[in-house]
Design a protein around this motif. Structure first.
Motif, mmCIF file in Angstrom:
data_model
loop_
_atom_site.group_PDB
_atom_site.id
_atom_site.type_symbol
_atom_site.label_atom_id
_atom_site.label_comp_id
_atom_site.label_asym_id
_atom_site.label_seq_id
_atom_site.Cartn_x
_atom_site.Cartn_y
_atom_site.Cartn_z
ATOM 1 N N PRO A 60 0.810 -1.229 0.000
ATOM 2 C CA PRO A 60 0.000 0.000 0.000
ATOM 3 C C PRO A 60 0.842 1.278 0.000
ATOM 4 O O PRO A 60 0.447 2.279 -0.603
ATOM 5 N N GLN A 61 1.999 1.238 0.668
ATOM 6 C CA GLN A 61 2.836 2.437 0.719
ATOM 7 C C GLN A 61 3.345 2.827 -0.663
ATOM 8 O O GLN A 61 3.509 4.020 -0.964
ATOM 9 N N LYS A 62 3.589 1.825 -1.512
ATOM 10 C CA LYS A 62 4.058 2.108 -2.867
ATOM 11 C C LYS A 62 2.900 2.332 -3.838
ATOM 12 O O LYS A 62 3.025 3.106 -4.790
ATOM 13 N N ASP A 63 1.804 1.638 -3.595
ATOM 14 C CA ASP A 63 0.689 1.692 -4.545
ATOM 15 C C ASP A 63 -0.151 2.954 -4.401
ATOM 16 O O ASP A 63 -0.858 3.339 -5.342
ATOM 17 N N PHE A 64 -0.120 3.603 -3.225
ATOM 18 C CA PHE A 64 -0.941 4.790 -2.983
ATOM 19 C C PHE A 64 -0.109 5.903 -2.362
ATOM 20 O O PHE A 64 0.881 5.652 -1.660
ATOM 21 N N SER A 65 -0.550 7.121 -2.626
ATOM 22 C CA SER A 65 0.047 8.309 -2.005
ATOM 23 C C SER A 65 -1.063 9.153 -1.398
ATOM 24 O O SER A 65 -2.169 9.240 -1.954
ATOM 25 N N LYS A 66 -0.763 9.782 -0.268
ATOM 26 C CA LYS A 66 -1.757 10.652 0.360
ATOM 27 C C LYS A 66 -1.843 11.956 -0.430
ATOM 28 O O LYS A 66 -0.820 12.545 -0.802
ATOM 29 N N LEU A 67 -3.059 12.386 -0.697
ATOM 30 C CA LEU A 67 -3.267 13.626 -1.446
ATOM 31 C C LEU A 67 -2.834 14.832 -0.610
ATOM 32 O O LEU A 67 -2.946 14.813 0.627
ATOM 33 N N PRO A 68 -2.342 15.880 -1.272
ATOM 34 C CA PRO A 68 -1.844 17.045 -0.519
ATOM 35 C C PRO A 68 -2.937 17.809 0.218
ATOM 36 O O PRO A 68 -2.651 18.518 1.188
ATOM 37 N N GLU A 69 -4.168 17.692 -0.227
ATOM 38 C CA GLU A 69 -5.273 18.384 0.432
ATOM 39 C C GLU A 69 -6.264 17.364 0.989
ATOM 40 O O GLU A 69 -6.335 16.223 0.527
ATOM 41 N N SER A 70 -7.024 17.799 1.971
ATOM 42 C CA SER A 70 -8.033 16.924 2.570
ATOM 43 C C SER A 70 -9.253 16.816 1.665
ATOM 44 O O SER A 70 -9.523 17.693 0.837
ATOM 45 N N CYS A 71 -9.987 15.744 1.841
ATOM 46 C CA CYS A 71 -11.279 15.576 1.179
ATOM 47 C C CYS A 71 -12.374 15.981 2.167
ATOM 48 O O CYS A 71 -12.210 15.851 3.383
ATOM 49 N N VAL A 72 -13.489 16.456 1.638
ATOM 50 C CA VAL A 72 -14.593 16.918 2.478
ATOM 51 C C VAL A 72 -15.803 16.008 2.269
ATOM 52 O O VAL A 72 -16.212 15.758 1.128
ATOM 53 N N ILE A 73 -16.366 15.523 3.363
ATOM 54 C CA ILE A 73 -17.546 14.660 3.287
ATOM 55 C C ILE A 73 -18.759 15.517 2.943
ATOM 56 O O ILE A 73 -19.107 16.452 3.673
ATOM 57 N N GLU A 74 -19.402 15.193 1.825
ATOM 58 C CA GLU A 74 -20.548 15.965 1.355
ATOM 59 C C GLU A 74 -21.884 15.301 1.699
ATOM 60 O O GLU A 74 -22.888 15.986 1.888
ATOM 61 N N ASP A 75 -21.896 13.989 1.769
ATOM 62 C CA ASP A 75 -23.159 13.291 2.033
ATOM 63 C C ASP A 75 -22.858 11.923 2.639
ATOM 64 O O ASP A 75 -21.817 11.309 2.344
ATOM 65 N N VAL A 76 -23.772 11.467 3.488
ATOM 66 C CA VAL A 76 -23.677 10.136 4.102
ATOM 67 C C VAL A 76 -24.882 9.327 3.638
ATOM 68 O O VAL A 76 -26.035 9.734 3.864
ATOM 69 N N ILE A 77 -24.628 8.229 2.975
ATOM 70 C CA ILE A 77 -25.699 7.370 2.447
ATOM 71 C C ILE A 77 -25.819 6.140 3.346
ATOM 72 O O ILE A 77 -24.834 5.423 3.562
ATOM 73 N N HIS A 78 -27.011 5.923 3.855
ATOM 74 C CA HIS A 78 -27.218 4.834 4.816
ATOM 75 C C HIS A 78 -28.349 3.909 4.368
ATOM 76 O O HIS A 78 -29.350 4.345 3.806
ATOM 77 N N SER A 79 -28.159 2.641 4.622
ATOM 78 C CA SER A 79 -29.213 1.637 4.471
ATOM 79 C C SER A 79 -28.944 0.547 5.499
ATOM 80 O O SER A 79 -27.865 0.497 6.100
ATOM 81 N N TYR A 80 -29.923 -0.305 5.697
ATOM 82 C CA TYR A 80 -29.716 -1.409 6.626
ATOM 83 C C TYR A 80 -30.302 -2.678 6.030
ATOM 84 O O TYR A 80 -31.138 -2.638 5.129
ATOM 85 N N ARG A 81 -29.843 -3.784 6.530
ATOM 86 C CA ARG A 81 -30.323 -5.081 6.046
ATOM 87 C C ARG A 81 -30.342 -6.064 7.202
ATOM 88 O O ARG A 81 -29.621 -5.906 8.191
ATOM 89 N N GLU A 82 -31.168 -7.057 7.032
ATOM 90 C CA GLU A 82 -31.321 -8.088 8.057
ATOM 91 C C GLU A 82 -31.062 -9.446 7.426
ATOM 92 O O GLU A 82 -31.624 -9.761 6.379
ATOM 93 N N GLU A 83 -30.201 -10.210 8.037
ATOM 94 C CA GLU A 83 -29.864 -11.530 7.529
ATOM 95 C C GLU A 83 -30.173 -12.576 8.590
ATOM 96 O O GLU A 83 -30.171 -12.283 9.787
ATOM 97 N N GLU A 84 -30.424 -13.777 8.111
ATOM 98 C CA GLU A 84 -30.726 -14.882 9.021
ATOM 99 C C GLU A 84 -29.875 -16.084 8.653
ATOM 100 O O GLU A 84 -29.742 -16.432 7.482
ATOM 101 N N ASP A 85 -29.278 -16.684 9.661
ATOM 102 C CA ASP A 85 -28.533 -17.915 9.448
ATOM 103 C C ASP A 85 -29.022 -18.954 10.457
ATOM 104 O O ASP A 85 -30.074 -18.793 11.070
#
Length: 251
Positions: A60-85
């Motif tokens: 990961p250290q070679k494959d990715f670099s941290k961007l010089p500026e921060s990213c800003v969270i614009e929206d949070v998308i939520h859903s839920y699900r129920e599973e049975e085992d």
């Protein structure tokens, strides 16, 4: 009386044939399930091993670099699900995030979290990792194409989740696939091993039954029918179908 006896024998023979066919169908279904489980197990073992090994080789250290500026969270998308085992219900919260970087908007990968070991109704959802307006560090890839294990959420593969954590998740996913494959493989082998003795036993009984005459069809005197000889005469006092007859005269 003889007619009833023959009717009873025919009925019993039909029942025996029906039971044999039903038994054969059950064996075929179990064998099919076993072979399917074996095939699924082999595929999962191979794919899990490949997925995990590929994750082990990533850097990961070679494959990715941290961007010089921060990213800003614009929206949070939520859903839920129920599973049975086999152990009950499980409720999960699924989150994904829309973030911006230098005027562009991007979507993150999904992030699932177990909310509650039970039904979702009446339970409180888990808090998201990020909130709207939050400034977060983000990364961009240094190589193309990007390995599947990094789980990109957008075409640019800008990430707000640390790539090092993605590699660890990929390793765990590979291990889980291998465990599921091994379980499926063993289950399939067990099914086939259970079928083999049953097939052998059924074949042995079938061969033994074919050597035995049907009741009432043996070569004893009660079933013997003596035909007239070329002069139209039979043996005096022979038993024909349970009745003693005299000398048979020709026509």
């Amino acid at each position: 009386r003889t007619s009833r006896h023959h009717h009873f024998l025919g009925t019993m023979r039909g029942v025996a044939i029906g039971l044999s066919l039903a038994y054969a169908c059950c064996l075929a279904v179990v064998a099919l399930i076993g072979f399917s489980a074996i095939t699924t197990g082999i595929v999962l073992l191979a794919e899990g091993d490949n997925y995990g090994d590929t994750a082990e080789d990533l850097s990961p250290q070679k494959d990715f670099s941290k961007l010089p500026e921060s990213c800003v969270i614009e929206d949070v998308i939520h859903s839920y699900r129920e599973e049975e085992d086999g152990y009950g219900h499980h409720c999960y919260d699924d989150y994904s995030y829309v973030f911006s970087y230098q005027g562009g908007r991007y979507r993150s990968r999904g992030n699932a979290a177990l909310r509650y070991d039970g039904v979702c109704h009446g339970s409180q959802r888990r808090s998201p990792v990020f909130v709207v307006g939050e400034e977060v560090p983000c990364w961009e890839p240094n190589v193309r194409p990007v390995a599947t294990q990094y789980n990109c959420g957008n075409d640019m593969c800008y990430k707000i989740f640390d790539p090092e954590n993605e590699v660890e998740i990929a390793k765990d996913t590979g291990d889980a696939m291998e465990a599921a494959g091994l379980s499926s493989l063993l289950s399939g082998i067990l099914c086939c091993c259970c079928c083999a003795p049953a097939v052998w036993y059924a074949g042995k009984n079938r061969g033994h039954a074919s050597e035995q005459p049907m009741p009432g069809m043996d070569a004893g005197p009660q079933a013997a029918v003596v035909l007239p000889d070329q002069y139209g005469k039979g043996t005096q006092g022979q038993v024909v179908q349970g009745r003693v007859i005299g000398q048979v005269q020709g026509a």
